[in-house]
Each structure stands twice: as structure tokens, then as C-alpha cells.
Scaffold this motif. Structure first.
Motif, PDB file in Angstrom:
ATOM      1  N   ASP A  62       0.904  -1.298   0.258  1.00  0.00           N
ATOM      2  CA  ASP A  62      -0.055   0.042  -0.063  1.00  0.00           C
ATOM      3  C   ASP A  62       1.033   1.146  -0.153  1.00  0.00           C
ATOM      4  N   SER A  66       0.759   4.236  -2.846  1.00  0.00           N
ATOM      5  CA  SER A  66       0.681   5.667  -2.483  1.00  0.00           C
ATOM      6  C   SER A  66       1.689   6.499  -2.953  1.00  0.00           C
ATOM      7  N   HIS A  72      -3.609   8.829  -1.084  1.00  0.00           N
ATOM      8  CA  HIS A  72      -3.229   8.586   0.472  1.00  0.00           C
ATOM      9  C   HIS A  72      -3.249   7.093   0.589  1.00  0.00           C
ATOM     10  N   ARG A  73      -2.500   6.756   1.391  1.00  0.00           N
ATOM     11  CA  ARG A  73      -2.235   5.235   2.057  1.00  0.00           C
ATOM     12  C   ARG A  73      -3.469   4.636   2.505  1.00  0.00           C
ATOM     13  N   LYS A  74      -4.184   5.540   3.354  1.00  0.00           N
ATOM     14  CA  LYS A  74      -5.526   5.091   4.013  1.00  0.00           C
ATOM     15  C   LYS A  74      -6.543   4.621   2.792  1.00  0.00           C
ATOM     16  N   ASP A  75      -6.668   5.687   1.851  1.00  0.00           N
ATOM     17  CA  ASP A  75      -7.458   5.579   0.656  1.00  0.00           C
ATOM     18  C   ASP A  75      -7.070   4.390  -0.074  1.00  0.00           C
ATOM     19  N   ARG A  77      -5.798   1.543   0.858  1.00  0.00           N
ATOM     20  CA  ARG A  77      -6.259   0.269   1.542  1.00  0.00           C
ATOM     21  C   ARG A  77      -7.841   0.101   1.455  1.00  0.00           C
ATOM     22  N   THR A  78      -8.610   1.356   1.641  1.00  0.00           N
ATOM     23  CA  THR A  78      -9.910   1.226   1.265  1.00  0.00           C
ATOM     24  C   THR A  78     -10.351   0.716   0.002  1.00  0.00           C
TER      25      THR A  78
END
Length: 283
Positions: A62, A66, A72-75, A77-78
Motif C-alpha cells: 500500500d 501511494s 493517500h495510503r489510507k485510501d 487500503r480502502t
């Protein structure tokens, strides 16, 4: 591209704007807003990075996704856990309809020596019929369902007295319904762009794919009318010829190829576009 990542600062910028402009026109016309497009683009950035930029055959982490996409790394993952939905039922129906028409126009048993489609009995105990033609393509869809759809779209004529089905000679070039138009829009343009992208990414040697165009300007509307009429005629001829060749090779490969060898596909397309240069210059 520069370190800033700004596409307008690179040679790709103007090309990107020209590619996206007609797409944005279609999106606005169909009520697709910019935030909706951004969401799809973020999903695609993550999907392409994971599928096409692997390291040693393994999908990138991830964090690496990114870095190379700017998402963004959080996005990441989602989005990684989200699978794009596709109308498989529509795809199957369109595929069956197109294949039935294609085989009808290619099989020597269903065409004249000149390549014109022969009328087919709707049902027959012996020989080729409309039902056997459909069943040779798919046994998951009833022949009557396919016949009703072809009748609805005006691609065939059913003779009640002889109980025979006649295919219109221009069926291969007919205009599809809205669902089918979006289906072929994504696949035809997608394959065209894929061929062009592979060509520009290939640094050495010949371009791997055929992707050429003829273009002229400073012509009258009447002259372009004449060229377009000729282009439509030639397009119909070459599509019909390649349809017959594809049919012949597919049947031959079914007989001769070892299991798993006949797994490639092709798509050949043509297009013709015209525009008032004065209107284009105003943009």
C-alpha cells in the motif's frame, strides 16, 4: 513529466486534455459529476498500480502504491478492498447478440457465395436454422429471447408464412441500444487506447500494434461527404472480411489447438470523425 507531477508541464499534458475532452462532454451530458470521476480515477490508479507495477510478480505494498500514484495510503487500503461492479448480464447478452450476427455473416452455410446472409428457417430438423445458430453460440439463452431482441431492434425480419428469419444486410454496422452502446464504447475505445499506449511506451523497435489514421483539412462539406461515404463502404467491406476470417480461424483453432493454446483475442475497429475547424479553433 516534471517532478511537480503537473501534466500541463509535460508533453503528455496537451495530449491528455485532448483525450479527456470528449469523455468529459459525455460525462456531463449523462450527469456524471467531477467528484464521481475523481472517485473512479482513484480506484483505477490503485487497481492499475497493483496489477501492472508488480515487483517480482508480487503486488506492491500500500505504501508503494501511494508513492507511485499519489493516492493517500489510507485510501489505497480502502480502495484495494473495493471491486468495480460490472453488469455481467448485459455483457453476456451483448456478446451473444453480436456473436450470433457475426457467425450468421461469416459461416458459408448461412451466407451466399458473395457473403450475403441467407434467410434461415426459425426451426429445422436437419441443417442450419436460427435456433441451431443461437445454440452454437450459447445454450444459456433461449433462441426465442435472442429472436425477440433482434426483432425489437429491427435487425431481422420474421416471415410468418414461411417461419423464416432474415437478417438485414447492414446488421454488422447497425446502431446499438443505449446499454449496448456503452458496452461497446468502453471496449472499443478501451482497446484502441490500449494499443496506442503500448505503442508510445515501446521505446525501441517497431510499434507493437496497428494504430494509424488518414487526415486532411481545408475541405468543403461536400468533399468530406464524399470521403465519408467511401469510408463507410470500405469499412463495411473490411469488417465483413475480417469477420469471416476470424470465424474461419476460430473454428480451425478449435480443431487443431492443444488445450489452453487458443486463448488470445483481437479487436479491429474503424472510425470516421469530421468537424468544422472554425468551431475547433474557438475552443
Amino acid at each position: 513529466m516534471t517532478q511537480s507531477g503537473d501534466p500541463d508541464a509535460s508533453e503528455l499534458g496537451p495530449a491528455l486534455r485532448r483525450l479527456l475532452r470528449p469523455l468529459v462532454k459525455a460525462l456531463i451530458a449523462k450527469g456524471v459529476t467531477a467528484p464521481s470521476l475523481y472517485r473512479v480515477l482513484k480506484e483505477l490508479y490503485v487497481e492499475v498500480a497493483r496489477e501492472d507495477f508488480r515487483l517480482d510478480g508480487e503486488p506492491p505494498t500500500d505504501s508503494r502504491v501511494s508513492v507511485i500514484t499519489g493516492v493517500h495510503r489510507k485510501d489505497v487500503r480502502t480502495l484495494r478492498e473495493h471491486e468495480g461492479a460490472e453488469d455481467k448480464a448485459l455483457g453476456q447478452r451483448v456478446s451473444v447478440l453480436a456473436t450470433v450476427i457475426g457467425r450468421w455473416l461469416a459461416d458459408p452455410r448461412t451466407t451466399t457465395p458473395e457473403g450475403a446472409p441467407l434467410p434461415l428457417p426459425r426451426q429445422a430438423r436437419d441443417g442450419v436454422s436460427f435456433e441451431t445458430l443461437v445454440e452454437s453460440v450459447s445454450t444459456d439463452v433461449r433462441p426465442r429471447t435472442i429472436l425477440d431482441e433482434l426483432l425489437r431492434r429491427g435487425l431481422v425480419v420474421l416471415d410468418g408464412e414461411s417461419d423464416s428469419v432474415t437478417l438485414r444486410g447492414d446488421a454488422l454496422l447497425s446502431r446499438e441500444g443505449e446499454g449496448e452502446r456503452f458496452h461497446f464504447f468502453s471496449r472499443n475505445i478501451g482497446d484502441h487506447v490500449s494499443a496506442a499506449v503500448e505503442n508510445i511506451l515501446t521505446e525501441e523497435g517497431p510499434a507493437p500494434f496497428l494504430e494509424r489514421a488518414v487526415f486532411y483539412n481545408n475541405l468543403s462539406a461536400a468533399s468530406v461527404d464524399a470521403v465519408e461515404a467511401r469510408a463507410r463502404l470500405l469499412a463495411g467491406e473490411v469488417l465483413a472480411e475480417l469477420n469471416r476470417l476470424g470465424f474461419e480461424r476460430q473454428d480451425a483453432d478449435k480443431e487443431s489447438a492443444e488445450a489452453g493454446e487458443a486463448n488470445e483475442r483481437f479487436r479491429f475497429g474503424v472510425y470516421f470523425y469530421r468537424e468544422d475547424e472554425a468551431a475547433e479553433d474557438e475552443r
